[in-house]
Design a protein around this motif. Sequence first.
Motif, PDB file in Angstrom:
ATOM      1  N   THR A   1       0.828  -1.210   0.000  1.00  0.00           N
ATOM      2  CA  THR A   1       0.000   0.000   0.000  1.00  0.00           C
ATOM      3  C   THR A   1       0.855   1.250   0.000  1.00  0.00           C
ATOM      4  O   THR A   1       2.024   1.229   0.399  1.00  0.00           O
TER       5      THR A   1
ATOM      6  N   THR B   1       0.012   5.574   1.072  1.00  0.00           N
ATOM      7  CA  THR B   1      -0.990   6.493   1.613  1.00  0.00           C
ATOM      8  C   THR B   1      -0.553   7.929   1.396  1.00  0.00           C
ATOM      9  O   THR B   1       0.585   8.301   1.717  1.00  0.00           O
TER      10      THR B   1
ATOM     11  N   TRP C   1     -17.299   9.407  -6.797  1.00  0.00           N
ATOM     12  CA  TRP C   1     -16.660   8.686  -5.697  1.00  0.00           C
ATOM     13  C   TRP C   1     -17.044   9.300  -4.360  1.00  0.00           C
ATOM     14  O   TRP C   1     -17.018  10.520  -4.191  1.00  0.00           O
TER      15      TRP C   1
ATOM     16  N   GLY D   1     -15.504   8.167  -1.468  1.00  0.00           N
ATOM     17  CA  GLY D   1     -14.409   7.869  -0.552  1.00  0.00           C
ATOM     18  C   GLY D   1     -14.383   6.406  -0.163  1.00  0.00           C
ATOM     19  O   GLY D   1     -13.404   5.940   0.431  1.00  0.00           O
ATOM     20  N   ALA D   2     -15.466   5.674  -0.486  1.00  0.00           N
ATOM     21  CA  ALA D   2     -15.504   4.236  -0.200  1.00  0.00           C
ATOM     22  C   ALA D   2     -14.525   3.503  -1.109  1.00  0.00           C
ATOM     23  O   ALA D   2     -14.120   4.020  -2.167  1.00  0.00           O
ATOM     24  N   THR D   3     -14.139   2.310  -0.720  1.00  0.00           N
ATOM     25  CA  THR D   3     -13.189   1.519  -1.496  1.00  0.00           C
ATOM     26  C   THR D   3     -13.689   1.326  -2.920  1.00  0.00           C
ATOM     27  O   THR D   3     -14.825   0.896  -3.140  1.00  0.00           O
ATOM     28  N   THR D   4     -12.851   1.681  -3.894  1.00  0.00           N
ATOM     29  CA  THR D   4     -13.240   1.590  -5.304  1.00  0.00           C
ATOM     30  C   THR D   4     -12.078   1.049  -6.120  1.00  0.00           C
ATOM     31  O   THR D   4     -10.904   1.307  -5.797  1.00  0.00           O
TER      32      THR D   4
ATOM     33  N   THR E   1      -7.120  -0.979  -5.329  1.00  0.00           N
ATOM     34  CA  THR E   1      -8.246  -0.239  -4.758  1.00  0.00           C
ATOM     35  C   THR E   1      -7.781   1.077  -4.156  1.00  0.00           C
ATOM     36  O   THR E   1      -6.614   1.229  -3.778  1.00  0.00           O
TER      37      THR E   1
ATOM     38  N   THR F   1      -9.133   4.095  -1.262  1.00  0.00           N
ATOM     39  CA  THR F   1     -10.068   4.410  -0.186  1.00  0.00           C
ATOM     40  C   THR F   1      -9.647   5.723   0.462  1.00  0.00           C
ATOM     41  O   THR F   1      -8.452   5.988   0.606  1.00  0.00           O
ATOM     42  N   SER F   2     -10.628   6.545   0.863  1.00  0.00           N
ATOM     43  CA  SER F   2     -10.313   7.806   1.534  1.00  0.00           C
ATOM     44  C   SER F   2     -11.025   7.893   2.873  1.00  0.00           C
ATOM     45  O   SER F   2     -12.185   7.489   3.002  1.00  0.00           O
ATOM     46  N   ASN F   3     -10.314   8.438   3.865  1.00  0.00           N
ATOM     47  CA  ASN F   3     -10.948   8.722   5.155  1.00  0.00           C
ATOM     48  C   ASN F   3     -11.186  10.218   5.323  1.00  0.00           C
ATOM     49  O   ASN F   3     -11.504  10.684   6.407  1.00  0.00           O
TER      50      ASN F   3
ATOM     51  N   ILE G   1      -5.695   9.327   1.423  1.00  0.00           N
ATOM     52  CA  ILE G   1      -6.093   8.357   0.405  1.00  0.00           C
ATOM     53  C   ILE G   1      -5.117   7.196   0.478  1.00  0.00           C
ATOM     54  O   ILE G   1      -3.899   7.397   0.404  1.00  0.00           O
TER      55      ILE G   1
END
Length: 334
Positions: free
Chosen positions: A189, A191, A207, A209-212, A275, A277-279, A283
């Motif tokens: 990964t 980030t 989008w 922010g969910a896993t895509t 994938t 993902t964002s919090n 990212i």
Amino acid sequence: MSRPLRRTALCVLVLVAAGSLTLGRTVSAYTDSVTTASSAFSAAADFVAPTATAAAVGRSTAYLTGYINQGATYYVYANVTDAGNPASGTATVTANVSSLTPSDTAVPLTPGTYTAGGTPYNYRSAALTAASGLTAGSQSYTITSTDHAANSGTQSFTTIVDNTPPTAVDVQSTNVSGGTVGRLEKGDTFTLTYSGTMDPYSILAGWTGATTPVAVALVDGGGSSTDYLQVYTSDSTPTNLDQIPVGTIYLNSSNYLHAGTFVTFGVAGSAVPSTMTSNGVSITVVLGTASTTPATNPIRSAMTWSPSTEATDIAGNHTTAATATQSGTVHVNF
């Protein structure tokens, strides 16, 4: 019958007759009382004003709500309910957003089905434009609702004006458990961390922010130049992939690839997609299946991240072009 007995019998008959008349009047009065109470209940009127239980300001092109910047185009959302006995129904809903757009003191909101930031609303305004030169900070606005019985209520809400562009803060990598240190492979990964909450719509259309699924390319920098990473939408080949505006991650080593080659991770058709993902402020990208096995880099180096200026924060401010250098102890990445 003697005179005393006749007198006693006559008294008994008088008392029985009097009791019967009294009981009849009591039953009649009780029946009238029930009928009167029932009629009064049915005739009760609506004297309760509608209430805006929730409201939000959101940019017209953004997913998240609660922040705008000066000059932004935005909507006002609200959830309005009406009560009463019975409720007469909501007639009008207006917003006073003069703190954001000075001329808009009674903007009409239209009933319908709307969603912003994942929250459903039943009223929304037309697109409005915030004034240029808005002062940053919390700004108040009100929602006024009126029902068909002329009852009116007003509730206050706040939104944040933010005019400060976000910046790239940090970039970090992790090696998948059991993986080879220094070699990019499935499950590794990286980030990317910004200085503020980012608008996911500005990074990838639709989008949240969910896993895509995405695709990642590891590209040879050429000669002694650094190898680098870029993120794309999950299409077919590296020549027609659409780059996602998160920028470029420079690995600051030319040892991750053999000269003149590239490796893709998780493109369409791969066993495991990459994938993203964002919090909100960060990212995280997880690498999918590699198109071929890259080289192993033994060199310790600090990665640098050159962000894309196309990405905006939740308020609509574009990211600055300033690069970020990996924080912490210099080590072999991935």
